[in-house]
Enzyme design. Structure first.
Site, PDB file in Angstrom:
ATOM      1  N   HIS A   1      -8.161  -4.741  -0.890  1.00 23.68           N
ATOM      2  CA  HIS A   1      -7.012  -4.043  -0.312  1.00 23.68           C
ATOM      3  C   HIS A   1      -6.703  -4.556   1.101  1.00 23.68           C
ATOM      4  O   HIS A   1      -7.598  -4.733   1.906  1.00 23.68           O
ATOM      5  CB  HIS A   1      -7.274  -2.539  -0.270  1.00 23.68           C
TER       6      HIS A   1
ATOM      7  N   SER B   1       0.832  -1.208   0.000  1.00 24.09           N
ATOM      8  CA  SER B   1       0.000   0.000   0.000  1.00 24.09           C
ATOM      9  C   SER B   1       0.872   1.267   0.000  1.00 24.09           C
ATOM     10  O   SER B   1       1.690   1.434  -0.905  1.00 24.09           O
ATOM     11  CB  SER B   1      -0.932  -0.073   1.210  1.00 24.09           C
TER      12      SER B   1
ATOM     13  N   ASP C   1     -10.067  -3.153  -5.443  1.00 22.22           N
ATOM     14  CA  ASP C   1      -9.170  -2.231  -4.755  1.00 22.22           C
ATOM     15  C   ASP C   1      -9.046  -0.964  -5.602  1.00 22.22           C
ATOM     16  O   ASP C   1      -8.766  -1.047  -6.806  1.00 22.22           O
ATOM     17  CB  ASP C   1      -7.792  -2.920  -4.602  1.00 22.22           C
TER      18      ASP C   1
END
Ligand code: NAG
Length: 399
Positions: free
Chosen positions: A373, A189, A343
């Site tokens: 995610h 991320s 995501d």
């Protein structure tokens, strides 16, 4: 009614509401995923509520709730865990206990959390780092870095870069018994964003003699210029990370001034004099056909020059690795990318894969059709174990 009662009522209503959020059909263990999402949304809504009341910043409230996941650096029978600093940046180091005849591989890890949240000490990061060290028989260094809202870009980037440079010093590698030819960087991320950014920076640094063999980017965020990609449109309310939260993370990386967030929400933040950068994030040319289906490309709307002058970070390649030109990308190490179908950041990863491949970099893309995610780091769900296994076996073969 007392404050506690009101809070309890709000929590209950929100909880019930979010528990019934419909999920895509192919998501495994939907109730567990809903439960994870619900906890995150409750923290977010409580954060927004306390922020609205002027009590605390949204991210401080979420971080307060997340703080309970911190675990001490405890060694176990397989891995020695210690905390130290690399160039004044706090890191956690995981060294396998078993004796090794040869030098080990070294992995530098950058945690996620939207540049605002997260810590190498959180149990999920600690657990995966431990297992990675043990299963790869590698030294894992999991770095921390200063977070927003207190610190903004480029502090996060610089902390990670300074720690990485320390890690790659020959005397440091020697101290931990790491093979200088087998080092890599990995992050998820916002940590994937930082990993990609520092890997690029390293190419231009004559001071660093030891280079990385691989980079591994787990659902990375790679650009804030176009926040209306097909993945943002399709996953506006996807589990764990909504579009509004992602936009908030992006804007908080640069400033707490909410006017940037507002402009980003309407995709109207890049000034006309920077519109030449859109070609680097043009999903119409960079996404594979099947991800474009049903979407019509329109160039982001023109933003104010004032905003970009005040917060130039969002147009900086150190924050947006997709803005690097091909001559730079060409020299990057072999790359592994995980993208998840559900995501908002999916298309950032997919576009980077296209750009890296066009530049001649060897890339393995692991696109997860039933992924969302954060999937790698939620404890106790099948998809987490599955992706972690795939990730570790790729490292095992390529690092
Ligand atoms: C984006 O790509 C499409 C298709 O390749 C092209 O027609 C369009 O002009 C591009 N737009 C920008 C802003 O680069």
């Amino acid at each position: 009614m007392g404050r506690k009662t009101i809070l309890l009522l709000i929590t209950g209503v929100l909880g019930a509401y979010f528990l019934y959020t419909p999920l895509p059909d192919n998501i495994e263990q939907p109730w567990k995923v809903m439960w994870i999402t619900t906890q995150m949304e409750i923290a977010t809504y409580l954060g927004l509520f306390t922020e609205f009341l002027g009590i605390s910043h949204l991210m401080d409230t979420i971080m307060f709730f997340m703080g309970f996941q911190e675990v001490p650096p405890t060694s176990d029978e397989k891995v020695t865990v210690m905390e130290t600093t690399f160039n004044n940046v706090p890191v956690r180091v995981y060294v396998p206990r078993r004796t090794s005849e040869t030098l080990r591989r070294g992995l530098f890890y950058v945690h996620g959390g939207g540049w605002c949240l997260g810590d190498a000490a959180f149990s999920n990061y600690d657990t995966v780092s431990r297992r990675t060290a043990d299963r790869l028989d590698a030294v894992v260094v999991s770095t921390n870095y200063r977070l927003a809202p207190k610190y903004h870009f480029p502090n996060q980037f610089e902390d990670v870069y300074n720690a990485l440079k320390w890690f790659l010093r020959q005397d440091v590698l020697d101290k931990y018994g790491i093979d200088a030819k087998r080092t890599g960087i990995s992050g998820d991320s916002a940590g994937g964003n930082l990993a990609a950014a520092v890997a690029q920076q390293l190419l231009e640094d004559p001071d660093v003699k030891n280079k990385l063999k691989i980079q591994s980017l787990i659902y990375p965020a790679l650009q804030p210029l176009d926040l209306d990609l097909p993945s943002y449109r399709e996953n506006m309310y996807a589990p764990v990370l909504s579009k509004s939260l992602m936009v908030r993370f992006w804007s908080e990386y640069f400033t707490t001034d909410r006017s940037l967030e507002k402009a980003m929400l309407s995709n109207q933040h890049v000034p006309v004099e920077s519109s030449h950068l859109f070609k680097f994030v043009n999903w119409s040319s960079l996404l594979p056909e099947r991800f474009k289906k049903g979407h019509v490309y329109s160039s982001p709307r023109q933003g104010s020059s004032e905003l970009a002058k005040k917060y130039p970070g969002f147009l900086d390649v150190r924050a947006a690795p997709l803005l690097a030109d091909d001559s730079k990308l060409r020299s990057l190490p072999q790359t592994y990318v995980i993208t998840c179908q559900y995501d908002v950041l999916r298309d950032d990863g997919l576009m980077y894969v296209t750009r890296l491949r066009n530049a001649g970099v060897k890339v393995t893309l692991n696109h997860v059709e039933d992924g969302f995610h954060g999937a790698v780091f939620f404890d106790g769900i099948y998809i987490g174990y599955r992706l972690e296994n795939q990730y570790i076996s790729w490292l095992s073969e390529n690092l």
